[in-house]
Scaffold this motif. Structure first.
Motif, PDB file in Angstrom:
ATOM      1  N   ARG A 173       0.725  -1.144   0.208  1.00 50.22           N
ATOM      2  CA  ARG A 173       0.055  -0.148  -0.147  1.00 50.22           C
ATOM      3  C   ARG A 173       0.845   1.142  -0.099  1.00 50.22           C
ATOM      4  NH1 ARG A 173      -2.559   1.532   5.519  1.00 50.22           N
ATOM      5  NH2 ARG A 173      -0.383   1.834   5.693  1.00 50.22           N
ATOM      6  N   ASP A 174       1.786   1.269   1.040  1.00 43.79           N
ATOM      7  CA  ASP A 174       2.833   2.556   1.186  1.00 43.79           C
ATOM      8  C   ASP A 174       3.534   2.914  -0.162  1.00 43.79           C
ATOM      9  OD1 ASP A 174       1.487   2.610   3.480  1.00 43.79           O
ATOM     10  OD2 ASP A 174       3.592   2.056   4.563  1.00 43.79           O
ATOM     11  N   SER A 175       3.833   1.870  -0.802  1.00 46.68           N
ATOM     12  CA  SER A 175       4.799   1.807  -1.798  1.00 46.68           C
ATOM     13  C   SER A 175       4.052   2.266  -3.361  1.00 46.68           C
ATOM     14  CB  SER A 175       5.636   0.762  -2.282  1.00 46.68           C
ATOM     15  OG  SER A 175       4.744  -0.316  -2.609  1.00 46.68           O
ATOM     16  N   ASN A 176       2.607   2.125  -3.221  1.00 43.40           N
ATOM     17  CA  ASN A 176       1.752   2.449  -4.306  1.00 43.40           C
ATOM     18  C   ASN A 176       0.835   3.867  -4.250  1.00 43.40           C
ATOM     19  OD1 ASN A 176      -1.548   1.245  -5.194  1.00 43.40           O
ATOM     20  ND2 ASN A 176       0.286   1.409  -6.724  1.00 43.40           N
ATOM     21  N   MET A 177       1.144   4.688  -3.296  1.00 44.18           N
ATOM     22  CA  MET A 177       0.405   5.525  -2.636  1.00 44.18           C
ATOM     23  C   MET A 177       0.397   6.644  -3.909  1.00 44.18           C
ATOM     24  SD  MET A 177      -1.523   4.787  -0.416  1.00 44.18           S
ATOM     25  CE  MET A 177      -2.505   6.161  -0.465  1.00 44.18           C
ATOM     26  N   ALA A 178       1.490   6.662  -4.521  1.00 42.02           N
ATOM     27  CA  ALA A 178       1.615   7.738  -5.537  1.00 42.02           C
ATOM     28  C   ALA A 178       0.554   7.475  -6.772  1.00 42.02           C
ATOM     29  CB  ALA A 178       3.019   7.956  -6.322  1.00 42.02           C
ATOM     30  N   TYR A 179       0.520   6.221  -7.037  1.00 38.68           N
ATOM     31  CA  TYR A 179      -0.590   5.788  -8.117  1.00 38.68           C
ATOM     32  C   TYR A 179      -1.863   6.004  -7.603  1.00 38.68           C
ATOM     33  CZ  TYR A 179       3.459   3.854 -10.314  1.00 38.68           C
ATOM     34  OH  TYR A 179       4.752   3.573 -11.032  1.00 38.68           O
ATOM     35  N   HIS A 180      -2.191   5.506  -6.176  1.00 38.26           N
ATOM     36  CA  HIS A 180      -3.493   5.248  -5.626  1.00 38.26           C
ATOM     37  C   HIS A 180      -3.916   6.661  -5.425  1.00 38.26           C
ATOM     38  CE1 HIS A 180      -7.279   4.242  -4.266  1.00 38.26           C
ATOM     39  NE2 HIS A 180      -6.874   4.651  -2.903  1.00 38.26           N
ATOM     40  N   ASN A 181      -3.096   7.518  -5.134  1.00 37.29           N
ATOM     41  CA  ASN A 181      -3.571   8.940  -4.686  1.00 37.29           C
ATOM     42  C   ASN A 181      -4.200   9.879  -5.833  1.00 37.29           C
ATOM     43  OD1 ASN A 181      -2.985   9.150  -2.003  1.00 37.29           O
ATOM     44  ND2 ASN A 181      -1.138   9.791  -2.153  1.00 37.29           N
ATOM     45  N   PHE A 182      -3.636   9.456  -7.245  1.00 37.69           N
ATOM     46  CA  PHE A 182      -4.051   9.947  -8.269  1.00 37.69           C
ATOM     47  C   PHE A 182      -5.564   9.485  -8.426  1.00 37.69           C
ATOM     48  CE2 PHE A 182      -4.869  10.142 -12.825  1.00 37.69           C
ATOM     49  CZ  PHE A 182      -4.059  11.451 -13.087  1.00 37.69           C
ATOM     50  N   GLU A 183      -5.870   8.358  -8.343  1.00 35.97           N
ATOM     51  CA  GLU A 183      -7.242   7.852  -8.607  1.00 35.97           C
ATOM     52  C   GLU A 183      -8.330   7.832  -7.519  1.00 35.97           C
ATOM     53  OE1 GLU A 183      -6.763   3.659  -9.774  1.00 35.97           O
ATOM     54  OE2 GLU A 183      -6.591   3.135  -7.542  1.00 35.97           O
ATOM     55  N   CYS A 184      -7.943   8.232  -6.403  1.00 35.86           N
ATOM     56  CA  CYS A 184      -8.619   7.832  -5.078  1.00 35.86           C
ATOM     57  C   CYS A 184     -10.022   8.722  -5.328  1.00 35.86           C
ATOM     58  CB  CYS A 184      -7.800   8.158  -3.890  1.00 35.86           C
ATOM     59  SG  CYS A 184      -8.963   7.864  -2.332  1.00 35.86           S
ATOM     60  N   ASN A 185      -9.944   9.865  -5.478  1.00 35.12           N
ATOM     61  CA  ASN A 185     -10.903  11.044  -5.390  1.00 35.12           C
ATOM     62  C   ASN A 185     -11.826  10.711  -6.317  1.00 35.12           C
ATOM     63  OD1 ASN A 185     -10.095  12.283  -3.193  1.00 35.12           O
ATOM     64  ND2 ASN A 185      -8.799  13.656  -3.845  1.00 35.12           N
ATOM     65  N   TRP A 186     -11.010  10.262  -7.494  1.00 38.72           N
ATOM     66  CA  TRP A 186     -11.931  10.126  -8.782  1.00 38.72           C
ATOM     67  C   TRP A 186     -12.801   8.760  -8.668  1.00 38.72           C
ATOM     68  CZ3 TRP A 186     -12.490   5.755 -12.191  1.00 38.72           C
ATOM     69  CH2 TRP A 186     -13.277   6.163 -13.258  1.00 38.72           C
ATOM     70  N   LEU A 187     -12.237   7.690  -8.271  1.00 37.37           N
ATOM     71  CA  LEU A 187     -12.915   6.621  -7.632  1.00 37.37           C
ATOM     72  C   LEU A 187     -14.128   6.779  -6.778  1.00 37.37           C
ATOM     73  CD1 LEU A 187      -9.957   3.944  -7.520  1.00 37.37           C
ATOM     74  CD2 LEU A 187     -11.788   3.987  -9.178  1.00 37.37           C
ATOM     75  N   LYS A 188     -13.820   7.683  -5.499  1.00 36.59           N
ATOM     76  CA  LYS A 188     -14.891   7.916  -4.780  1.00 36.59           C
ATOM     77  C   LYS A 188     -16.062   8.559  -5.187  1.00 36.59           C
ATOM     78  CE  LYS A 188     -14.996   9.322   0.261  1.00 36.59           C
ATOM     79  NZ  LYS A 188     -15.094   7.836   0.739  1.00 36.59           N
ATOM     80  N   ARG A 189     -15.710   9.883  -6.163  1.00 35.77           N
ATOM     81  CA  ARG A 189     -16.833  10.397  -6.800  1.00 35.77           C
ATOM     82  C   ARG A 189     -17.706   9.672  -8.005  1.00 35.77           C
ATOM     83  NH1 ARG A 189     -16.037  16.607  -8.198  1.00 35.77           N
ATOM     84  NH2 ARG A 189     -15.714  16.749  -5.993  1.00 35.77           N
ATOM     85  N   TYR A 190     -16.802   9.043  -8.841  1.00 29.04           N
ATOM     86  CA  TYR A 190     -17.323   8.747  -9.929  1.00 29.04           C
ATOM     87  C   TYR A 190     -17.726   7.059 -10.054  1.00 29.04           C
ATOM     88  CZ  TYR A 190     -16.556  13.408 -11.596  1.00 29.04           C
ATOM     89  OH  TYR A 190     -16.356  14.678 -11.823  1.00 29.04           O
ATOM     90  N   ALA A 191     -16.979   6.424  -9.337  1.00 29.73           N
ATOM     91  CA  ALA A 191     -17.146   4.799  -9.673  1.00 29.73           C
ATOM     92  C   ALA A 191     -18.767   4.219  -9.620  1.00 29.73           C
ATOM     93  CB  ALA A 191     -16.207   4.027  -8.512  1.00 29.73           C
ATOM     94  N   VAL A 192     -19.458   4.605  -8.474  1.00 32.21           N
ATOM     95  CA  VAL A 192     -20.764   4.391  -8.453  1.00 32.21           C
ATOM     96  C   VAL A 192     -21.622   5.017  -9.491  1.00 32.21           C
ATOM     97  CG1 VAL A 192     -22.817   4.603  -7.066  1.00 32.21           C
ATOM     98  CG2 VAL A 192     -20.679   3.931  -5.855  1.00 32.21           C
ATOM     99  N   PRO A 193     -21.502   6.399  -9.843  1.00 36.09           N
ATOM    100  CA  PRO A 193     -22.401   6.838 -10.962  1.00 36.09           C
ATOM    101  C   PRO A 193     -22.141   5.995 -12.149  1.00 36.09           C
ATOM    102  CG  PRO A 193     -21.563   8.443  -9.503  1.00 36.09           C
ATOM    103  CD  PRO A 193     -20.920   7.354  -9.050  1.00 36.09           C
ATOM    104  N   ILE A 194     -20.910   5.627 -12.584  1.00 32.53           N
ATOM    105  CA  ILE A 194     -20.567   5.119 -13.868  1.00 32.53           C
ATOM    106  C   ILE A 194     -21.313   3.759 -13.834  1.00 32.53           C
ATOM    107  CG2 ILE A 194     -18.722   4.568 -15.327  1.00 32.53           C
ATOM    108  CD1 ILE A 194     -17.013   6.827 -14.338  1.00 32.53           C
TER     109      ILE A 194
END
Length: 368
Positions: free
Chosen positions: A127-148
Motif C-alpha cells: 500500500r505505502d509503495s503504491n500511494m503515488a498511484y493511488h492518490n491520483f485515482e482515489c478521489n476520482w473513484l470515490k466520486r465517479y465509480a458508483v455513478p458510472i
C-alpha cells in the motif's frame, strides 16, 4: 479546497529490463529461470517490424524452438475484474508491481478513504509503495465509480478505470523523471508512456455512434479536473480510449492460443483482470497462432512459442479462446464484431470461398 492528490516522492520507478544478450541467453540455464528472475524480458531473436497493412508486428529474426519463452511484459495499467470484490478471493493487490491474488479477504489492507471495494493491498508495504498511484485515482473513484457503474454498466466503468490508471502511471512516471537526476539510456523496446503512445487505435477505427458515446464519457468523467489532475485535452483522452480498447488484454487463469485445441477442449477460464501491456500489444492475431500467452501470479504476460517459429515468420497470438469459436463463420463474425477486422490468416484463407475474401483491416484489435 480542491481535492488534488498530494505529491508523493516514494514511487516505483518505471524502467525497462534490458534484453539478455545471446551469450547471456546461452548461459541462462532454462526458461523457468528466465521467467522467475526477469521483471520484463524480450527474447534476443524477437524483433519489431512494420507490415504495410497490419502495421507493427513481432517477428523472429532467427529460428525459435517450440516451448521457448519469447516475451515477458509487465502491465502499465491493470484492474481487477471480479463480481464481488468484498468476498472474492481472486481480487488483486492494487500495487501494480505486485498484483497477487488476495486469497484471505480478512487480511486485506484497504483504502483509508474507502474509495472503492475493488481497491485493496496484500500488505501495508504494498500500500505505502503504491500511494503515488493511488492518490491520483482515489478521489476520482470515490466520486465517479458508483455513478458510472449505475448509468453506464460494469464494462464502461472498467474501461474508464483502466484509462485513469494509465494516466496515473504517466503522472508517476513524470514525477520520477523530474526527481531522478540520473540520465537513463533509452531502450529500443518502449515499455513506458512512449509505448502507450505508440499503440494502434484512433477514432477512425470506430463507429460514429461509439465515438460519440465515448466523447460524452470523457466530458462527464475523464476531463482534466481537481479530481483527475492530468494534462491531456479531451481529444487526447478520447484517443487514449481508442488505443486502450484496441490493445487491452483480458487476464485468464489458463493459456490462450493453444492450437490444435486439446481433446476434450479446455477453455481458458473466467477473466479476472484487464491490463495494458506496451510491448505485448504489438502481437497480431492468427487463428493458427505460433505463440500462446498466459499471465503469471504477478500479472506479467508471458508469451511462449507453441510451435517452432522460423526466421522471418511473424509471431502471432490468438485474440480469443479458440475453444469458443471453432468454424470459419464463428471466428470471423467474432473478430468483425469485437475487433473490427476480417481475418485473413492462413487458416481462414484456406477455409474461405474465394469470393468471400476481403482485406485485413489496417488496425487489428484485441481482447486477448
Amino acid at each position: 479546497m480542491a481535492n488534488t492528490p498530494s505529491r508523493v516522492t516514494t514511487v516505483t520507478k518505471v524502467t525497462c529490463t534490458p534484453q539478455l544478450s545471446l551469450s547471456a541467453l546461452s548461459t541462462a540455464a532454462t526458461d523457468k529461470e528466465i521467467i522467475g528472475k526477469q521483471s520484463r524480458w524480450v527474447h534476443p531473436h524477437l524483433i519489431e517490424s512494420i507490415d504495410p497493412i497490419k502495421g507493427r508486428q513481432l517477428r523472429a529474426s532467427q529460428d525459435i524452438p517450440a516451448g521457448t519463452c519469447i516475451l515477458i511484459d509487465c502491465p502499465y495499467a491493470i484492474i481487477p475484474v471480479v463480481d464481488n470484490p468484498v468476498t472474492n478471493e481472486g481480487l488483486l493487490c492494487s500495487n501494480r508491481a505486485c498484483n497477487r491474488a488476495l486469497r484471505a479477504p480478512a487480511s486485506r489492507v484497504v483504502c483509508s478513504k474507502s474509495c472503492l471495494s475493488d481497491v485493496a493491498w496484500c500488505s501495508t508495504t504494498c500500500r505505502d509503495s503504491n500511494m503515488a498511484y493511488h492518490n491520483f485515482e482515489c478521489n476520482w473513484l470515490k466520486r465517479y465509480a458508483v455513478p458510472i457503474r449505475k448509468k453506464w454498466g460494469e464494462y464502461i466503468f472498467g474501461m474508464s478505470w483502466v484509462i485513469v490508471r494509465l494516466l496515473a502511471s504517466q503522472h508517476v512516471e513524470r514525477i520520477t523523471r523530474l526527481e531522478d537526476e540520473e540520465v537513463r539510456p533509452m531502450h529500443e523496446w518502449k515499455c513506458d508512456w512512449r509505448g502507450v503512445e505508440s499503440l494502434c487505435g484512433s477514432v477512425d477505427s470506430w463507429s460514429h455512434e461509439q465515438v460519440r458515446s465515448w466523447t460524452l464519457l470523457v466530458k462527464k468523467y475523464l476531463q482534466k479536473s481537481a479530481v483527475l489532475p492530468h494534462d491531456m485535452t479531451p481529444d487526447q483522452v478520447l484517443h487514449l480510449i481508442c488505443q486502450e480498447e484496441a490493445n487491452s488484454f483480458g487476464l485468464y487463469p489458463r493459456e490462450t492460443g493453444i492450437y490444435p485445441c486439446p481433446e476434450p477442449p479446455i477453455d481458458r477460464g473466467e477473466q479476472y483482470a484487464a491490463a495494458v501491456y506496451p510491448i505485448a500489444a504489438m502481437a497480431n492475431h492468427s487463428c493458427i497462432p505460433n505463440m500462446m500467452h498466459k499471465p503469471d501470479e504477478s500479472g506479467r504476460m508471458i508469451f511462449t512459442a507453441s510451435q517452432d517459429i522460423l526466421a522471418g515468420q511473424e509471431c502471432c497470438i490468438s485474440y480469443f479462446d479458440l475453444t469458443e469459436h471453432i468454424n470459419l463463420t464463428s471466428r470471423r463474425e467474432h473478430l468483425r464484431k469485437s475487433f473490427r477486422f476480417t481475418c485473413q490468416c492462413h487458416r481462414c484463407a484456406s477455409e474461405a470461398p474465394a469470393q468471400n475474401s476481403s482485406d485485413w483491416s489496417a488496425m487489428p484489435l484485441m481482447e486477448l
